[in-house]
Write a protein that holds these residues in place. Structure first.
Motif, short mmCIF file in Angstrom:
data_model
loop_
_atom_site.label_atom_id
_atom_site.label_comp_id
_atom_site.label_asym_id
_atom_site.label_seq_id
_atom_site.Cartn_x
_atom_site.Cartn_y
_atom_site.Cartn_z
N LEU A 344 43.37 -1.57 -70.82
CA LEU A 344 42.61 -2.72 -71.32
C LEU A 344 43.46 -3.99 -71.28
CD1 LEU A 344 40.12 -3.97 -72.63
CD2 LEU A 344 41.04 -3.29 -74.86
N ALA A 345 44.73 -3.87 -71.66
CA ALA A 345 45.61 -5.05 -71.63
C ALA A 345 45.77 -5.57 -70.21
CB ALA A 345 46.97 -4.70 -72.23
N ARG A 346 45.77 -4.66 -69.24
CA ARG A 346 45.96 -5.06 -67.84
C ARG A 346 44.68 -5.63 -67.23
NH1 ARG A 346 47.10 -0.50 -66.18
NH2 ARG A 346 45.25 0.07 -65.00
N THR A 347 43.53 -5.03 -67.56
CA THR A 347 42.27 -5.41 -66.90
C THR A 347 41.43 -6.37 -67.74
OG1 THR A 347 41.02 -3.56 -67.86
CG2 THR A 347 42.21 -3.15 -65.78
N GLY A 348 41.62 -6.36 -69.06
CA GLY A 348 40.80 -7.20 -69.93
C GLY A 348 39.38 -6.71 -70.08
N SER A 349 39.10 -5.48 -69.66
CA SER A 349 37.72 -5.00 -69.63
C SER A 349 37.64 -3.54 -70.09
CB SER A 349 37.16 -5.11 -68.21
OG SER A 349 35.98 -4.36 -68.06
N LEU A 350 36.79 -3.26 -71.09
CA LEU A 350 36.56 -1.88 -71.49
C LEU A 350 35.84 -1.10 -70.39
CD1 LEU A 350 35.58 -2.20 -75.27
CD2 LEU A 350 37.65 -1.15 -74.34
N ARG A 351 34.97 -1.77 -69.65
CA ARG A 351 34.30 -1.10 -68.54
C ARG A 351 35.32 -0.64 -67.51
NH1 ARG A 351 30.38 -4.56 -64.80
NH2 ARG A 351 32.41 -5.43 -64.25
N ASP A 352 36.27 -1.50 -67.17
CA ASP A 352 37.30 -1.11 -66.21
C ASP A 352 38.22 -0.04 -66.78
OD1 ASP A 352 36.26 -2.93 -64.43
OD2 ASP A 352 37.77 -4.47 -64.81
N THR A 353 38.40 -0.06 -68.10
CA THR A 353 39.20 0.97 -68.76
C THR A 353 38.53 2.34 -68.60
OG1 THR A 353 40.09 -0.60 -70.36
CG2 THR A 353 40.17 1.73 -70.96
N VAL A 354 37.23 2.39 -68.83
CA VAL A 354 36.49 3.65 -68.64
C VAL A 354 36.58 4.09 -67.19
CG1 VAL A 354 34.23 4.76 -68.74
CG2 VAL A 354 34.94 3.21 -70.58
N ALA A 355 36.42 3.17 -66.25
CA ALA A 355 36.47 3.52 -64.83
C ALA A 355 37.83 4.11 -64.45
CB ALA A 355 36.18 2.28 -63.98
N ALA A 356 38.90 3.54 -64.99
CA ALA A 356 40.24 4.08 -64.72
C ALA A 356 40.37 5.48 -65.30
CB ALA A 356 41.30 3.15 -65.31
#
Length: 363
Positions: A344-356
Motif C-alpha cells: 500500500l505504501a508503494r502503490t497508494g492503492s488498496l485495490r493494487d494491494t489486493v492485486a499484488a
C-alpha cells in the motif's frame, strides 16, 4: 513414527478488477465439484465470499507443501472460471458487505449471533497434527498453549478492515474473539476434564454444538488430531508450510514432555489473552510477550525461542534446516500484514494491494 499434519485454509473470493470481495462461493464450489474426481477438498464457509480447502494428512512436509500449492492453484482456476480471483488474506482490505451462507447452520448462527456473525468475514488457517489418544491430545493442548500467540504473530495477515488500517497486524484475531467460545483456555488436566468442559459449554445452549467450540487449540471433533486454530491464513504458501512444521514440532515436543512427566506451564488464561492481544497488535514488528518469562521481548528473539523449544523434534523429523531457513525468510521479508502495508505504501492503492496479494497467493 513421524506424526501426520494437514491444514485447512480459508481463502477470500474477490473481483479480479476492483479487488472487492465477491459472494461467489456457490458457483466456485459447483465448478470444483465437476472438476474434482472423487471427494472435493473444497467446502463452503460462513460467508459466501469465502472458500475453504483441506489437505490430506501428510507425514512428509514437502508432500504437504505440494498439496497446499496444488489446491491453491486449483482454487485460483475454479474462481477464474466463475469470474473471480482468490486471495489468501485474513480480512478484506476494501469495504465489504458480508453475505451469510444459505445453509441451515449458517442461518441459525446469523439469527443467534446477529452482527457478530454478520461481521465474521475472516480467513484463518487450521493445522491438524495426529495424536495417539485423547489423553495425549489434551496433554499436548495443556503444554502448547503458551506458544500459540507466537504462531499468531508469525501468521498475522489482516491489517486492514473496511478500507482502513486497523493498527493491528491481525485484526482478524480481534473480530474472531467476539465468539463466546473463542480464545485461550485454562489447563484441562485430563481428557475426561476436557470433554466435560466441552459438554458444559454446549449444554449452556449458547453454542449450537461441539463444532462451535472455537478454542485457540482443541481436539478435533472429526479427526484423531490436535487442531491449532489461532493463525490467520498466510499470504505466502511457504509460510503455511512453516506454520504447519512448527505446529507439528510443538505437538511432538509437548507429547515428549508429557511422557517424561513434565508438568504443563501454569500461566493463567489472562496472561495468554494479553500475549495474544500483543501478538495480534504488533505481529513481527516491535515486541511480543515471551512465553517463558512473560516479559516483552523483540519479536525475532521470541521466534528464536520457539525454534529452540522445538529444535529436537524438528531435527528428528528432518525439518530443522528447512524451518530455520523459512523462519529467517519471514523475518527478513515480513509476514502478510507487513507485505500488505508495504505494498500500500508503494502503490497508494488498496485495490493494487489486493492485486499484488492475488499474485502471491498461488506461490
Amino acid at each position: 513414527m513421524v506424526r501426520t499434519v494437514g491444514v485447512e485454509e480459508e481463502l477470500l473470493l474477490v473481483d479480479e478488477d476492483s479487488g472487492e470481495a465477491r459472494a461467489l462461493s456457490s458457483a466456485v464450489l459447483a465448478i470444483a465439484e465437476k472438476d474434482t474426481a472423487g471427494e472435493s477438498p473444497f467446502e463452503e464457509e460462513l460467508h459466501r465470499q469465502q472458500l475453504e480447502f483441506s489437505t490430506q494428512p501428510c507425514a512428509d512436509i514437502e508432500e504437504l507443501a505440494d498439496s497446499v500449492r496444488r489446491w491453491r492453484a486449483r482454487a485460483v482456476r475454479h474462481a477464474a472460471d466463475a469470474g473471480a480471483s482468490v486471495v489468501a488474506l485474513a480480512t478484506s482490505p476494501l469495504p465489504v458487505s458480508p453475505k451469510i451462507g444459505t445453509g441451515e447452520r449458517y442461518r441459525w448462527m446469523a439469527e443467534r449471533f446477529g452482527l457478530t456473525a454478520q461481521e465474521q468475514l475472516t480467513c484463518g488457517c487450521h493445522v491438524h497434527v495426529s495424536v495417539d489418544s485423547d489423553e495425549e491430545g489434551v496433554a499436548v493442548l495443556d503444554r502448547i498453549r503458551c506458544w500459540l500467540p507466537v504462531l499468531l504473530a508469525l501468521s498475522a495477515n489482516s491489517p486492514f478492515w473496511q478500507g482502513q488500517d486497523s493498527r493491528y497486524s491481525s485484526y482478524r484475531s480481534q473480530v474472531w474473539g467476539r465468539w463466546p467460545s473463542a480464545g485461550p483456555v485454562d489447563v484441562h488436566g485430563s481428557a475426561e476434564a476436557y470433554h466435560a468442559g466441552v459438554r458444559s459449554l454446549v449444554d449452556t445452549g449458547v453454542l449450537r454444538d461441539e463444532g462451535m467450540v472455537y478454542f485457540d487449540a482443541r481436539l478435533s471433533h472429526r479427526y484423531p488430531t490436535v487442531e491449532v486454530r489461532i493463525a490467520d491464513v498466510c499470504l505466502d504458501p511457504a509460510d503455511t508450510v512453516l506454520l504447519a512444521t512448527l505446529v507439528r514440532g510443538l505437538v511432538e515436543t509437548a507429547a515428549r514432555q508429557w511422557r517424561a512427566g513434565e508438568a504443563p506451564p501454569g500461566a493463567g488464561t489472562s496472561l495468554l489473552r494479553a500475549a495474544s492481544w500483543q501478538a495480534g497488535r504488533s505481529g513481527l514488528e516491535g515486541r511480543l510477550v515471551h512465553p517463558l518469562t512473560w516479559r516483552p521481548e523483540p519479536a525475532p528473539e521470541v521466534l528464536r525461542a520457539l525454534l529452540g523449544h522445538v529444535r529436537d523434534a524438528l531435527e528428528d523429523s528432518g525439518d530443522r534446516e528447512a524451518a530455520e531457513e523459512a523462519l529467517s525468510t519471514v523475518v527478513r521479508r515480513g509476514n502478510g500484514a507487513q507485505v500488505q502495508r508495504e505494498t500500500l505504501a508503494r502503490t497508494g492503492s488498496l485495490r493494487d494491494t489486493v492485486a499484488a496479494c492475488v499474485r502471491i497467493t498461488a506461490g
